[in-house]
Design an enzyme around this catalytic site. Structure first.
Site, short mmCIF file in Angstrom:
data_model
loop_
_atom_site.label_atom_id
_atom_site.label_comp_id
_atom_site.label_asym_id
_atom_site.label_seq_id
_atom_site.Cartn_x
_atom_site.Cartn_y
_atom_site.Cartn_z
N ASP A 12 -45.78 42.63 2.75
CA ASP A 12 -47.15 42.11 2.61
C ASP A 12 -47.87 42.24 3.96
O ASP A 12 -48.23 41.24 4.56
CB ASP A 12 -47.13 40.64 2.12
CG ASP A 12 -46.35 39.70 3.03
OD1 ASP A 12 -45.54 40.18 3.85
OD2 ASP A 12 -46.58 38.48 2.94
N ASP A 17 -44.86 42.64 9.39
CA ASP A 17 -44.46 43.66 8.39
C ASP A 17 -44.83 45.05 8.92
O ASP A 17 -44.07 46.01 8.77
CB ASP A 17 -45.21 43.46 7.07
CG ASP A 17 -45.00 42.10 6.45
OD1 ASP A 17 -44.19 41.96 5.55
OD2 ASP A 17 -45.69 41.16 6.90
N ASN A 42 -49.13 37.39 2.55
CA ASN A 42 -49.99 37.02 3.68
C ASN A 42 -51.46 37.00 3.26
O ASN A 42 -52.21 36.11 3.63
CB ASN A 42 -49.80 38.00 4.83
CG ASN A 42 -48.46 37.78 5.52
OD1 ASN A 42 -47.97 36.65 5.58
ND2 ASN A 42 -47.86 38.84 6.00
N THR A 128 -39.87 41.72 2.97
CA THR A 128 -40.38 40.93 4.10
C THR A 128 -41.62 40.13 3.68
O THR A 128 -42.42 39.73 4.52
CB THR A 128 -40.71 41.85 5.30
OG1 THR A 128 -41.64 42.85 4.87
CG2 THR A 128 -39.47 42.50 5.87
N PHE A 168 -42.60 30.36 4.81
CA PHE A 168 -43.69 30.89 3.98
C PHE A 168 -43.23 31.81 2.83
O PHE A 168 -43.64 31.62 1.68
CB PHE A 168 -44.71 31.64 4.86
CG PHE A 168 -45.79 32.29 4.05
CD1 PHE A 168 -46.84 31.54 3.53
CD2 PHE A 168 -45.74 33.65 3.74
CE1 PHE A 168 -47.83 32.11 2.75
CE2 PHE A 168 -46.73 34.23 2.96
CZ PHE A 168 -47.77 33.47 2.46
N ASN A 169 -42.41 32.82 3.12
CA ASN A 169 -42.06 33.80 2.07
C ASN A 169 -41.34 33.16 0.89
O ASN A 169 -41.54 33.55 -0.26
CB ASN A 169 -41.16 34.91 2.63
CG ASN A 169 -41.91 35.86 3.54
OD1 ASN A 169 -43.14 35.91 3.52
ND2 ASN A 169 -41.17 36.61 4.35
N HIS A 242 -40.97 38.23 13.02
CA HIS A 242 -39.94 37.92 12.02
C HIS A 242 -39.40 39.15 11.29
O HIS A 242 -38.21 39.43 11.27
CB HIS A 242 -40.52 37.00 10.93
CG HIS A 242 -41.23 35.80 11.41
ND1 HIS A 242 -40.59 34.63 11.70
CD2 HIS A 242 -42.56 35.56 11.62
CE1 HIS A 242 -41.46 33.71 12.06
NE2 HIS A 242 -42.68 34.26 12.03
N ASP A 243 -40.35 39.85 10.61
CA ASP A 243 -39.94 40.86 9.63
C ASP A 243 -39.20 42.04 10.26
O ASP A 243 -38.36 42.67 9.62
CB ASP A 243 -41.18 41.39 8.89
CG ASP A 243 -41.84 40.30 8.06
OD1 ASP A 243 -41.16 39.29 7.77
OD2 ASP A 243 -43.02 40.45 7.72
#
Ligand code: BDR
Ligand code: CA
Length: 313
Positions: A12, A17, A42, A128, A168-169, A242-243
């Site tokens: 996303d 990402d 996102n 992700t 979040f994800n 993160h991703d």
């Protein structure tokens, strides 16, 4: 180094990402990108698709199919993270209004199903964003489950960032996450415990700016924006990418320490919807279903990025 896995990046984009796609497409990666699929997360899925296409243009991924996926979670209203990624989902860098590349005329979950069913059981899924597309593909064609080589995902953790309990994800579609985590497919999970160690700081920006090619300049602009919003929203002294941990792991697993344990997804709690219940002390006696990443080697991680971005020169 060099894992020549075939991957489908389900994402996303999203600053981190985008950086993940850039790492996967670089010359330090032997990953074969079979497809990029997008999901609502996102920002709205249409915006995420445009962003994925623009990133493909920037890194020269001409022949990789991009397929748009779920516009909303399995059962709930969509949750977006504009506070973090801006109105376009990729605020910061100047980007052309329209991508050159077009999305394919196929739903993400159909593309995922087709690719896996036709594969020699050698495709790794790299989600992700929220897990809606992956869960939908599993529901529509359960025969894909034993054919998935591995799912290397960003999501969850032993604490939250969207609520005190949930990342979040996973929060964005916990029902989908539950299906994926209970599917029996091998999962390697990059949750907040490890992704907060992937903190890009001003120092990172300075280093990347010295590389000085179009792709590294694009990443610099992404990071400046991301660092700014993480300061505003979370009072962090950097932006956790993160991703990108998922792809870094696939390129060089030695960057991370992992351990096998049980992770279950909360879908009912009043305060804990979307929590990943990580059985760190083995108290449930339930079979481990996750390879849980918990530690990152800073030197190896950031030098991989410097090499990856330099490879675009
Ligand atoms: C996750 O949420 C999104 O904002 C990021 O792209 C990442 O996938 C972190 O919680
Ligand atoms: Ca993401």
């Amino acid at each position: 180094m060099g894992n020549n896995a075939k991957v489908i990046l389900d994402c996303d984009p999203g600053h981190d990402d985008a950086i993940s796609i850039i790492l996967a497409a670089s010359n330090v990666s032997n990953l074969e990108i079979e497809a990029i699929t997008t999901v609502a997360g996102n920002v709205e899925v249409e915006k995420n698709t445009v962003n994925a296409l623009k990133v493909c243009d920037i890194v020269g991924l001409k022949d990789v199919p991009v397929a748009q996926g779920a516009a909303k979670p399995l059962y709930r209203q969509a949750e977006i993270a504009e506070e973090i990624h801006g109105e376009t989902g990729l605020d910061g860098p100047k980007l052309p209004d329209e991508p050159k590349k077009k999305a394919v005329d196929q739903h993400a979950f159909d593309l995922i199903i087709n690719k896996i069913m036709l594969s020699n059981d050698d495709i790794t899924l790299v989600p992700t964003g929220p897990l809606t597309n992956i869960a939908m593909a599993m529901i529509r064609e359960p025969k894909i489950i034993p054919k998935i080589k591995e799912i290397v995902l960003m999501g969850g953790g032993t604490f939250g960032n969207w609520t005190p309990a949930a990342e979040f994800n996973i929060y964005a579609d916990a029902e989908a996450a539950k299906i994926v985590f209970e599917s029996g497919a091998p999962i390697t999970m990059f949750g907040l415990d490890v992704t907060h160690q992937a903190l890009a700081t001003q120092e990172t920006v300075t280093k990347f700016a010295e590389i000085g090619n179009d792709v590294s300049d694009f990443v610099v602009e992404l990071l400046k924006y991301f660092i700014h919003t993480y300061k505003e929203f979370f009072d962090f002294d950097g932006g956790p990418i993160h991703d990108a941990c998922t792809v870094a792991y696939l390129i060089n697993p030695d960057i991370f320490d992992v351990k096998k344990l049980r992770v279950d997804i909360e879908t009912k709690g009043e305060f804990s919807y979307g929590m990943t219940c990580v059985d760190t002390h083995g108290v449930t006696n339930r079979q481990a279903n996750v390879n849980f990443a918990y530690q990152l080697d800073q030197k190896k991680f950031w030098s991989l990025f410097e090499d990856a971005l330099s490879s675009y020169s």
